[in-house]
Design a protein around this motif. Structure first.
Motif, PDB file in Angstrom:
ATOM      1  N   ASN A  35       0.821  -1.218   0.000  1.00  0.00           N
ATOM      2  CA  ASN A  35       0.000   0.000   0.000  1.00  0.00           C
ATOM      3  C   ASN A  35       0.855   1.268   0.000  1.00  0.00           C
ATOM      4  O   ASN A  35       0.610   2.205  -0.767  1.00  0.00           O
ATOM      5  N   ALA A  39       1.527   4.140  -3.044  1.00  0.00           N
ATOM      6  CA  ALA A  39       1.360   5.595  -2.892  1.00  0.00           C
ATOM      7  C   ALA A  39       2.625   6.334  -3.298  1.00  0.00           C
ATOM      8  O   ALA A  39       2.571   7.363  -3.984  1.00  0.00           O
ATOM      9  N   LEU A  44       1.775   9.983  -4.011  1.00  0.00           N
ATOM     10  CA  LEU A  44       0.555  10.284  -3.274  1.00  0.00           C
ATOM     11  C   LEU A  44       0.804  10.126  -1.781  1.00  0.00           C
ATOM     12  O   LEU A  44       1.787   9.510  -1.354  1.00  0.00           O
ATOM     13  N   ARG A  46       0.422   8.571   1.913  1.00  0.00           N
ATOM     14  CA  ARG A  46       0.345   7.164   2.298  1.00  0.00           C
ATOM     15  C   ARG A  46      -1.090   6.719   2.555  1.00  0.00           C
ATOM     16  O   ARG A  46      -1.458   5.591   2.259  1.00  0.00           O
ATOM     17  N   TYR A  47      -1.890   7.628   3.117  1.00  0.00           N
ATOM     18  CA  TYR A  47      -3.262   7.242   3.445  1.00  0.00           C
ATOM     19  C   TYR A  47      -4.024   6.839   2.191  1.00  0.00           C
ATOM     20  O   TYR A  47      -4.921   5.993   2.237  1.00  0.00           O
ATOM     21  N   TYR A  48      -3.665   7.453   1.036  1.00  0.00           N
ATOM     22  CA  TYR A  48      -4.349   7.115  -0.196  1.00  0.00           C
ATOM     23  C   TYR A  48      -4.038   5.666  -0.598  1.00  0.00           C
ATOM     24  O   TYR A  48      -4.913   4.945  -1.083  1.00  0.00           O
ATOM     25  N   GLY A  49      -2.790   5.230  -0.364  1.00  0.00           N
ATOM     26  CA  GLY A  49      -2.433   3.847  -0.656  1.00  0.00           C
ATOM     27  C   GLY A  49      -3.233   2.879   0.193  1.00  0.00           C
ATOM     28  O   GLY A  49      -3.710   1.851  -0.293  1.00  0.00           O
ATOM     29  N   HIS A  50      -3.401   3.220   1.484  1.00  0.00           N
ATOM     30  CA  HIS A  50      -4.188   2.358   2.367  1.00  0.00           C
ATOM     31  C   HIS A  50      -5.665   2.349   1.957  1.00  0.00           C
ATOM     32  O   HIS A  50      -6.332   1.314   2.038  1.00  0.00           O
ATOM     33  N   LEU A  51      -6.162   3.500   1.525  1.00  0.00           N
ATOM     34  CA  LEU A  51      -7.556   3.592   1.098  1.00  0.00           C
ATOM     35  C   LEU A  51      -7.803   2.723  -0.131  1.00  0.00           C
ATOM     36  O   LEU A  51      -8.793   1.971  -0.191  1.00  0.00           O
ATOM     37  N   LYS A  52      -6.913   2.824  -1.109  1.00  0.00           N
ATOM     38  CA  LYS A  52      -7.046   1.999  -2.311  1.00  0.00           C
ATOM     39  C   LYS A  52      -6.888   0.517  -1.978  1.00  0.00           C
ATOM     40  O   LYS A  52      -7.567  -0.346  -2.544  1.00  0.00           O
ATOM     41  N   ASP A  55     -10.085  -0.889  -0.669  1.00  0.00           N
ATOM     42  CA  ASP A  55     -11.028  -1.167  -1.763  1.00  0.00           C
ATOM     43  C   ASP A  55     -10.713  -2.511  -2.420  1.00  0.00           C
ATOM     44  O   ASP A  55     -11.626  -3.283  -2.768  1.00  0.00           O
ATOM     45  N   TYR A  91      -4.642   6.833  11.177  1.00  0.00           N
ATOM     46  CA  TYR A  91      -5.479   6.753   9.980  1.00  0.00           C
ATOM     47  C   TYR A  91      -5.851   5.306   9.674  1.00  0.00           C
ATOM     48  O   TYR A  91      -7.008   5.014   9.342  1.00  0.00           O
TER      49      TYR A  91
END
Length: 314
Positions: A35, A39, A44, A46-52, A55, A91
């Motif tokens: 993750n 990112a 991007l 890091r939180y975006y990597g975890h969010l993706k 999913d 997060y």
């Protein structure tokens, strides 16, 4: 759709058809790695990597249970992950809590009768996440259709230490005798506290690393499970990657079954002509393989071995 997209879709359909011809693993465990590197790759947060990645986990739940997997265990947060920065942990805990809350209200949970179980030392988690996890477990505790096991604050060695402590306490309290300790006893004292998870048939790791990172050492090594390591970071993991992993398990399982059947034929041949019904009976007893699968393996063997062709009596 591009030409590459058409090829990808065609290959995905072909794989999906192929795996239907063979048994699927009952228990799949996944190390969802990559993750943060995903990112970083796209510059991007890091939180975006975890969010993706979260999913992707939802998609894999659908892919797994739709093809017949009964148990899925995901490595959501390890004991080593506590060394990460506080903001990233905060997060992650919030995101995992949101996903637990969603599970409780998701129609798919109740349609599948999906039971949620948490593996790990949950005392190390923040109260809000512990509450969300327990709520998901309580809501689904009477379900037995499929199982989602979430490894949180989990470490494989620590699991074994905690199991040893639990058994020692039972011995001290007179609930267990030392002579009664065997593999089953140890399994019953592993996470979760209300009953152990079964041995793993297939373990998948994304992100390019080929190691198990202290994940389910008892449940994976005890079963000599198949392993599938792939390069995509977890947010990039596709259905085609998942299907390839399933095919890896099926290929390995078929080779194991074929070798066992071949050994049985060789052993019986010492006593003369080999009766097919004897091979079927012994094979089903030792490896619990359907009769039709034994017959197919025998045909496969005699087509490539003249001696075996002359040995087997149909």
């Amino acid at each position: 759709m591009s030409f590459a997209g058409i090829l990808y879709k065609g290959y995905e359909v072909l794989l999906a058809k192929e795996i239907k011809d063979y048994p699927v693993p009952s228990h799949v465990a996944i190390i969802m790695d990559g993750n943060r590197r995903f990112a970083s790759k796209y510059r991007l947060a890091r939180y975006y990597g975890h969010l993706k990645g979260a999913d992707t986990t939802e998609k894999v739940l659908d892919w797994s249970f739709d093809i017949g997997v009964k148990q899925l265990t995901v490595y959501a947060f390890s004991t080593e992950n506590f060394e990460r920065f506080d903001q990233e942990k905060k997060y992650l805990f919030e995101l995992i809590g949101i996903k637990f809350d969603k599970i409780c209200t998701d129609a798919r949970t109740h349609r599948r009768r999906m039971r949620v179980r948490v593996l790990g030392n949950t005392d190390l988690l923040p109260p809000a996440l512990r509450s969300s996890a327990k709520h998901a477990e309580d809501i689904t505790k009477n379900y037995d259709g499929v199982y989602l096991n979430v490894a949180l604050a989990y470490g494989g060695r620590q699991e074994l230490v905690d199991a040893a402590r639990a058994m020692a306490l039972k011995i001290r309290n007179g609930e267990l005798h030392i002579d009664d300790i065997n593999e089953e006893t140890i399994s019953n004292n592993l996470y979760p506290s209300d009953g152990s998870i079964p041995y793993v048939d297939l373990i998948i790791r994304t992100g390019g690393d080929e190691r198990l990172s202290n994940f389910l050492p008892w449940q994976t090594n005890g079963n000599e499970c198949a392993a599938y390591f792939c390069a995509p970071f977890w947010p990039e993991f596709r259905r085609i990657d998942f299907l390839r992993a399933i095919r890896t398990y099926q290929t390995r399982e078929h080779e194991r079954q074929k070798n066992t059947v071949m050994r049985i034929v060789k052993l019986l041949s010492y006593y003369g002509k080999v009766e097919v019904e004897d091979v079927i009976c012994i094979s089903r007893r030792f490896i619990k393989i359907p009769k039709d699968d034994v017959i197919n393996i025998l045909h496969e063997l005699i087509n490539h071995n003249v001696v075996m062709h002359n040995t087997i009596k149909w």
